[in-house]
Design an enzyme around this catalytic site. Structure first.
Site, PDB file in Angstrom:
ATOM      1  N   CYS A 133       0.226   4.985   6.989  1.00 23.19           N
ATOM      2  CA  CYS A 133      -0.438   4.737   8.279  1.00 23.19           C
ATOM      3  C   CYS A 133       0.555   4.016   9.202  1.00 23.19           C
ATOM      4  O   CYS A 133       0.967   2.884   8.894  1.00 23.19           O
ATOM      5  CB  CYS A 133      -1.686   3.880   8.071  1.00 23.19           C
ATOM      6  SG  CYS A 133      -2.730   4.486   6.722  1.00 23.19           S
ATOM      7  N   ARG A 154     -17.951  -3.069  18.046  1.00 19.49           N
ATOM      8  CA  ARG A 154     -17.154  -4.272  17.777  1.00 19.49           C
ATOM      9  C   ARG A 154     -15.827  -4.286  18.515  1.00 19.49           C
ATOM     10  O   ARG A 154     -15.010  -3.378  18.358  1.00 19.49           O
ATOM     11  CB  ARG A 154     -16.914  -4.412  16.266  1.00 19.49           C
ATOM     12  CG  ARG A 154     -16.204  -5.729  15.896  1.00 19.49           C
ATOM     13  CD  ARG A 154     -16.188  -5.985  14.397  1.00 19.49           C
ATOM     14  NE  ARG A 154     -17.521  -5.862  13.850  1.00 19.49           N
ATOM     15  CZ  ARG A 154     -17.857  -5.013  12.876  1.00 19.49           C
ATOM     16  NH1 ARG A 154     -16.961  -4.253  12.315  1.00 19.49           N
ATOM     17  NH2 ARG A 154     -19.105  -4.949  12.466  1.00 19.49           N
ATOM     18  N   CYS A 191       0.293   0.291  10.324  1.00 17.51           N
ATOM     19  CA  CYS A 191      -0.143  -0.743   9.382  1.00 17.51           C
ATOM     20  C   CYS A 191       0.969  -1.579   8.764  1.00 17.51           C
ATOM     21  O   CYS A 191       1.887  -1.050   8.125  1.00 17.51           O
ATOM     22  CB  CYS A 191      -0.975  -0.108   8.274  1.00 17.51           C
ATOM     23  SG  CYS A 191      -1.727  -1.371   7.213  1.00 17.51           S
ATOM     24  N   CYS A 227     -19.500  -6.806   3.551  1.00 18.01           N
ATOM     25  CA  CYS A 227     -18.865  -5.544   3.901  1.00 18.01           C
ATOM     26  C   CYS A 227     -17.555  -5.451   3.132  1.00 18.01           C
ATOM     27  O   CYS A 227     -16.943  -6.467   2.814  1.00 18.01           O
ATOM     28  CB  CYS A 227     -18.600  -5.532   5.412  1.00 18.01           C
ATOM     29  SG  CYS A 227     -17.705  -4.082   5.979  1.00 18.01           S
ATOM     30  N   CYS A 257     -16.382  -9.563   5.594  1.00 13.34           N
ATOM     31  CA  CYS A 257     -15.763  -8.279   5.258  1.00 13.34           C
ATOM     32  C   CYS A 257     -14.483  -8.475   4.459  1.00 13.34           C
ATOM     33  O   CYS A 257     -13.560  -9.156   4.897  1.00 13.34           O
ATOM     34  CB  CYS A 257     -15.470  -7.504   6.540  1.00 13.34           C
ATOM     35  SG  CYS A 257     -14.697  -5.914   6.226  1.00 13.34           S
ATOM     36  N   CYS A 272     -19.652   1.538   8.795  1.00 15.11           N
ATOM     37  CA  CYS A 272     -18.860   0.910   9.850  1.00 15.11           C
ATOM     38  C   CYS A 272     -17.647   1.795  10.046  1.00 15.11           C
ATOM     39  O   CYS A 272     -16.819   1.923   9.147  1.00 15.11           O
ATOM     40  CB  CYS A 272     -18.455  -0.494   9.418  1.00 15.11           C
ATOM     41  SG  CYS A 272     -17.260  -1.270  10.525  1.00 15.11           S
ATOM     42  N   CYS A 297       0.824  -1.210   0.000  1.00 18.73           N
ATOM     43  CA  CYS A 297       0.000   0.000   0.000  1.00 18.73           C
ATOM     44  C   CYS A 297       0.861   1.264   0.000  1.00 18.73           C
ATOM     45  O   CYS A 297       1.881   1.338   0.676  1.00 18.73           O
ATOM     46  CB  CYS A 297      -0.928  -0.005   1.210  1.00 18.73           C
ATOM     47  SG  CYS A 297      -2.084   1.376   1.233  1.00 18.73           S
TER      48      CYS A 297
HETATM   49  N1  SAM Z   1      -6.784   0.325   3.139  1.00 18.47           N
HETATM   50  C1  SAM Z   1      -8.077   0.564   3.630  1.00 18.47           C
HETATM   51  C2  SAM Z   1      -8.129   1.693   4.645  1.00 18.47           C
HETATM   52  O1  SAM Z   1      -7.118   2.075   5.187  1.00 18.47           O
HETATM   53  O2  SAM Z   1      -9.241   2.198   4.873  1.00 18.47           O
HETATM   54  C3  SAM Z   1      -8.731  -0.660   4.229  1.00 18.47           C
HETATM   55  C4  SAM Z   1      -7.919  -1.639   5.079  1.00 18.47           C
HETATM   56  S1  SAM Z   1      -7.205  -0.993   6.588  1.00 18.47           S
HETATM   57  C5  SAM Z   1      -6.082  -2.269   7.010  1.00 18.47           C
HETATM   58  C6  SAM Z   1      -8.546  -1.058   7.736  1.00 18.47           C
HETATM   59  C7  SAM Z   1      -8.315  -0.641   9.160  1.00 18.47           C
HETATM   60  O3  SAM Z   1      -7.568  -1.641   9.860  1.00 18.47           O
HETATM   61  C8  SAM Z   1      -7.531   0.612   9.437  1.00 18.47           C
HETATM   62  O4  SAM Z   1      -8.283   1.770   9.253  1.00 18.47           O
HETATM   63  C9  SAM Z   1      -7.160   0.432  10.907  1.00 18.47           C
HETATM   64  O5  SAM Z   1      -8.155   0.990  11.727  1.00 18.47           O
HETATM   65  C10 SAM Z   1      -7.119  -1.083  11.073  1.00 18.47           C
HETATM   66  N2  SAM Z   1      -5.744  -1.554  11.354  1.00 18.47           N
HETATM   67  C11 SAM Z   1      -4.738  -1.699  10.453  1.00 18.47           C
HETATM   68  N3  SAM Z   1      -3.613  -2.138  11.068  1.00 18.47           N
HETATM   69  C12 SAM Z   1      -3.900  -2.272  12.384  1.00 18.47           C
HETATM   70  C13 SAM Z   1      -3.146  -2.675  13.517  1.00 18.47           C
HETATM   71  N4  SAM Z   1      -1.863  -3.010  13.418  1.00 18.47           N
HETATM   72  N5  SAM Z   1      -3.770  -2.712  14.718  1.00 18.47           N
HETATM   73  C14 SAM Z   1      -5.078  -2.373  14.823  1.00 18.47           C
HETATM   74  N6  SAM Z   1      -5.839  -1.969  13.788  1.00 18.47           N
HETATM   75  C15 SAM Z   1      -5.260  -1.913  12.578  1.00 18.47           C
HETATM   76  C1  DTB Z   2     -11.346  -2.766  11.669  1.00 19.23           C
HETATM   77  O1  DTB Z   2     -11.730  -1.801  12.345  1.00 19.23           O
HETATM   78  N1  DTB Z   2     -10.453  -3.659  12.048  1.00 19.23           N
HETATM   79  C2  DTB Z   2     -10.183  -4.627  11.008  1.00 19.23           C
HETATM   80  C3  DTB Z   2     -11.212  -4.224   9.925  1.00 19.23           C
HETATM   81  N2  DTB Z   2     -11.790  -3.036  10.458  1.00 19.23           N
HETATM   82  C4  DTB Z   2     -10.791  -4.057   8.532  1.00 19.23           C
HETATM   83  C5  DTB Z   2      -8.785  -4.686  10.595  1.00 19.23           C
HETATM   84  C6  DTB Z   2      -7.847  -5.010  11.723  1.00 19.23           C
HETATM   85  C7  DTB Z   2      -6.487  -5.199  11.137  1.00 19.23           C
HETATM   86  C8  DTB Z   2      -5.477  -5.615  12.155  1.00 19.23           C
HETATM   87  C9  DTB Z   2      -4.123  -5.767  11.572  1.00 19.23           C
HETATM   88  C10 DTB Z   2      -3.996  -6.830  10.531  1.00 19.23           C
HETATM   89  O2  DTB Z   2      -4.460  -7.979  10.725  1.00 19.23           O
HETATM   90  O3  DTB Z   2      -3.364  -6.587   9.484  1.00 19.23           O
HETATM   91 FE1  SF4 Z   3      -2.902   1.179   3.332  1.00 20.10          FE
HETATM   92 FE2  SF4 Z   3      -2.830   0.035   5.734  1.00 20.10          FE
HETATM   93 FE3  SF4 Z   3      -3.261   2.636   5.538  1.00 20.10          FE
HETATM   94 FE4  SF4 Z   3      -5.182   0.926   4.726  1.00 20.10          FE
HETATM   95  S1  SF4 Z   3      -4.427   1.190   6.818  1.00 20.10           S
HETATM   96  S2  SF4 Z   3      -4.453   2.766   3.651  1.00 20.10           S
HETATM   97  S3  SF4 Z   3      -3.870  -0.743   3.945  1.00 20.10           S
HETATM   98  S4  SF4 Z   3      -1.367   1.543   4.919  1.00 20.10           S
END
Ligand code: SAM
Ligand code: DTB
Ligand code: SF4
Length: 334
Positions: free
Chosen positions: A56, A260, A59, A128, A96, A188, A52
């Site tokens: 973030c 959730r 992430c 979702c 989802c 959501c 990506c």
């Molecule tokens: N790329 C899209 C976005 O950012 O909206 C969708 C996928 S993104 C991985 C969805 C959500 O996962 C993020 O907004 C964040 O709240 C959650 N998330 C990602 N990494 C995480 C982590 N290490 N711990 C907890 N929540 C995480």
């Molecule tokens: C949300 O609030 N939590 C989920 C879902 N929406 C997409 C994602 C959690 C991701 C946790 C880190 C991972 O497994 O990569």
């Molecule tokens: Fe990309 Fe992760 Fe940010 Fe979603 S949360 S936009 S997958 S870097």
């Protein structure tokens, strides 16, 4: 009474109540507005993983950090549908699909996602997606394909957002949420605890959610899962009392939303999670993987449900109208 005019002072007062009083009040609200024995069981699948462009800082899927995540192109439709069937057979009612995209683009990949949405909806599950930013037209296309809900998190307060993500703005997030609403898709939207934010930031984020003209139907509360290679890998483990406060406050402010208990359950004991359910959490992600990180197994969760006397909530259940399958876009407006 559902309110959308919460003030910061009121929210502070709730959030800072003595813990027992806070949990008691949240549990009371929960019992008044919802069936408190029911917990929604959702399954996540990462349909496009890693690589990506965003930064973030929590992430593992951001291309710029060196994590153990292997980049995977968009999955094939049939493969996704077979995962969805497995999730359904295991008792999940919401499926989802997550993609590590900054935003949706109008290309063949999006067309394939629309096909996936159609397929999962036809299986009788709530579909979702979480695909990054969307235009109003794209949200409408997803709705027409049968999308039930769209996940797009605010993650933290608008004040702290810039410390966590610099490649897009809080307003970009709000605009996508608006586009989702306009398309009649269920929203959501929640955040993450443990990013290094203050209690004030958490309260500010809750205020943004609870003062939307219509509350998000689902509010995920994630505990940061610290992942090696990300800037937040060494963040302190989230304290369970902080999760309980966050969940209880969300429950009181948004009585009818599904709250959730999302990422972070592998580092919580059953008693920790029980407190969260007591405080009004009524939804979880089940299955041994979230997007890229581990989660408790279906069997462990069903054992926990049995022990606590909780039961999985039926699909498409809203405002007491059970078995109300939304197979057409016209019926998705909640
Ligand atoms: N790329 C899209 C976005 O950012 O909206 C969708 C996928 S993104 C991985 C969805 C959500 O996962 C993020 O907004 C964040 O709240 C959650 N998330 C990602 N990494 C995480 C982590 N290490 N711990 C907890 N929540 C995480
Ligand atoms: C949300 O609030 N939590 C989920 C879902 N929406 C997409 C994602 C959690 C991701 C946790 C880190 C991972 O497994 O990569
Ligand atoms: Fe990309 Fe992760 Fe940010 Fe979603 S949360 S936009 S997958 S870097």
């Amino acid at each position: 009474m559902i309110r959308n005019d919460w003030s910061i002072e009121e929210i502070q007062e709730i959030y800072n109540l003595p813990l027992m009083e806070l949990v008691y009040r949240a549990a009371t609200v929960h019992r008044t507005y919802n069936d408190s024995h029911e917990v929604q069981v959702c399954t996540l699948l990462s349909i496009k993983t890693g690589g990506c462009s965003e930064d973030c800082s929590y992430c593992p899927q951001a291309a710029r950090y060196h994590t153990d995540v292997t980049v995977q192109a968009l999955m094939k439709k049939d493969e996704v549908l077979s995962y969805a069937q497995k999730a359904k057979d295991a008792g999940s009612t919401r499926f989802c699909m997550g993609a590590a995209w900054r935003e949706v683009r109008n290309n063949r990949d999006f067309d394939r996602v629309l096909e996936m949405v159609k397929g999962v909806n036809e299986m009788g599950m709530e579909v979702c997606c979480t695909l990054g930013m969307l235009t109003e037209e794209q949200a409408q296309k997803l709705a027409d394909a049968g999308l039930y809900a769209y996940n797009h998190n605010l993650d933290t307060s608008s004040e702290y957002y810039g410390e966590i993500i610099t490649t897009r703005t809080y307003d970009d997030r709000l605009e996508t949420l608006d586009n989702v609403r306009k398309a009649g898709v269920s929203v959501c939207c929640g955040g993450i605890v443990g990013l290094g934010e203050t209690h004030e930031d958490r309260i500010n984020m809750l205020r943004t959610l609870a003062t939307m003209p219509q509350h998000p139907e689902s509010v995920p509360v994630n505990a940061l899962v610290p992942v090696k290679g990300t800037p937040l890998e060494h963040n302190q483990k989230v304290n369970v009392w902080d999760m309980v406060r966050m969940i209880a406050t969300a429950r009181i402010l948004m009585p009818k939303s599904m709250v959730r208990l999302s990422a972070g359950r592998t580092s919580m004991s059953i008693s920790d999670q029980t407190l969260c359910f007591m405080a009004g959490a009524n939804s979880i992600f089940a299955g041994d993987k979230l997007l890229t990180t581990p989660n408790p197994s279906f069997d462990e969760d069903m054992e926990m449900f049995d022990m606590l006397g909780l039961k999985p909530r039926a699909a498409f259940k809203e405002d007491g109208c059970d078995h109300h399958h939304h197979h057409t876009a016209a019926a998705t407006t909640a």
